[in-house]
Design a protein around this motif. Structure first.
Motif, PDB file in Angstrom:
ATOM      1  N   TYR A 263       0.841  -1.205   0.000  1.00  0.00           N
ATOM      2  CA  TYR A 263       0.000   0.000   0.000  1.00  0.00           C
ATOM      3  C   TYR A 263       0.875   1.253   0.000  1.00  0.00           C
ATOM      4  CZ  TYR A 263      -4.501  -2.354   0.847  1.00  0.00           C
ATOM      5  OH  TYR A 263      -5.648  -3.117   0.734  1.00  0.00           O
ATOM      6  N   GLU A 264       1.951   1.220   0.783  1.00  0.00           N
ATOM      7  CA  GLU A 264       2.862   2.365   0.829  1.00  0.00           C
ATOM      8  C   GLU A 264       3.539   2.573  -0.527  1.00  0.00           C
ATOM      9  OE1 GLU A 264       3.500   4.608   3.086  1.00  0.00           O
ATOM     10  OE2 GLU A 264       3.022   3.814   5.074  1.00  0.00           O
TER      11      GLU A 264
ATOM     12  N   PRO B 129       0.185   9.417  -4.882  1.00  0.00           N
ATOM     13  CA  PRO B 129      -0.035   9.925  -3.525  1.00  0.00           C
ATOM     14  C   PRO B 129      -1.399  10.553  -3.274  1.00  0.00           C
ATOM     15  CG  PRO B 129       1.505  11.324  -4.738  1.00  0.00           C
ATOM     16  CD  PRO B 129       1.285  10.106  -5.569  1.00  0.00           C
TER      17      PRO B 129
ATOM     18  N   GLN C 255      -5.153   5.442   0.250  1.00  0.00           N
ATOM     19  CA  GLN C 255      -5.004   6.047   1.576  1.00  0.00           C
ATOM     20  C   GLN C 255      -5.928   5.372   2.593  1.00  0.00           C
ATOM     21  OE1 GLN C 255      -5.734  10.249   1.089  1.00  0.00           O
ATOM     22  NE2 GLN C 255      -4.030  10.522  -0.326  1.00  0.00           N
TER      23      GLN C 255
ATOM     24  N   LEU D  97       1.116   4.154  -2.813  1.00  0.00           N
ATOM     25  CA  LEU D  97       0.918   5.556  -2.460  1.00  0.00           C
ATOM     26  C   LEU D  97       2.081   6.421  -2.936  1.00  0.00           C
ATOM     27  CD1 LEU D  97      -1.410   6.972  -0.994  1.00  0.00           C
ATOM     28  CD2 LEU D  97      -0.059   6.885   1.097  1.00  0.00           C
TER      29      LEU D  97
END
Length: 252
Positions: free
Chosen positions: A77-78, A85, A91, A81
């Motif tokens: 997930y990071e 973003p 998020q 992102l």
């Protein structure tokens, strides 16, 4: 000969892209059938071909979430992102995944003038601040020429004020661009990938333990030394962790 090489490269690239698209669709089908482990294997073969996208990482994270794989879920997930973003769905899913972690670390808030500056710097990317600076300089040149060739005092006064303001904006934007680049360079996040990791006072397994971290926790790497990483937590706690216990996020 060079043209033939370029043509062959393009052909192989198109073939590889088409093949990865098919693998991605197959992985999605496996995911929809509830075969999450098999879907993960398919998604990872695309990563092995050095293709990266927010959608790919997002789907990988979703599949790992279904299997309760805490560290890979948060890690992917990071990664998604980082590539996208502004995506609200990524998020939101990341927020849900973070509830799976054990470590509850409170972030130390910025205060005073530094908070104002950092918030302003983070408004735009380094490239955007650089474009604003260039735009300010160009506007200064145009308005200064207008000032030079104006004959009335009112027009000269207005042109002078606008040119000075545009030059100030350009200087501020340059400063902001350098500050943003500095913050981005210092930003080196990683995710803990082991069930439990002992963080030490020094890069030595025999040194004193300062605290323990668990899988899925996000840390900032600030220094590297012979198989150890010095990390900093949101509450400003610091220590040394074995390199194999974490996985850096910014490498693709």
């Amino acid at each position: 000969m060079r043209a033939l090489t370029i043509l062959l490269f393009c052909c192989f690239s198109i073939f590889g892209f088409s093949q990865n698209n098919q693998v991605f669709e197959d992985a999605n089908a496996l995911y929809n059938d509830g075969k999450y482990a098999e879907a993960i294997d398919k998604y990872e073969t695309i990563l092995d071909s050095n293709e990266h996208s927010a959608e790919l990482y997002f789907n990988l994270a979703n599949a790992n979430y279904k299997l309760n794989n805490i560290a890979p879920t948060i890690y992917y997930y990071e990664k998604a992102l980082l590539l996208n973003p502004e995506d609200k769905e990524i998020q939101n899913n990341l927020s849900f995944a973070q509830n799976m972690t054990i470590d509850a670390i409170e972030k130390m808030p910025d205060v005073g003038f530094s908070k104002i500056i950092n918030n302003a710097v983070k408004t735009f990317s380094t490239d955007t601040w650089a474009k604003i600076a260039v735009g300010g300089v160009l506007l200064f040149v145009i308005i200064f020429l207008t000032y030079h060739f104006s004959y009335t005092s009112s027009k000269k006064r207005l042109a002078f004020i606008v040119s000075v303001v545009s030059l100030i904006v350009a200087f501020v934007a340059v400063a902001m661009a350098f500050q943003k680049a500095s913050l981005d360079k210092k930003n080196n996040p990683a995710i803990v990938f082991v069930q439990e990791s002992r963080v030490k006072t020094d890069p030595n397994p025999a040194s004193e333990e300062v605290f323990r971290l668990h899988e899925g926790t996000k840390v900032q790497v600030i220094e590297t030394f012979e198989g150890w990483q010095k990390i900093k937590l949101p509450d400003n706690s610091m220590g040394w962790i074995a390199s194999e216990d974490i996985k850096l996020l910014k490498f693709f």
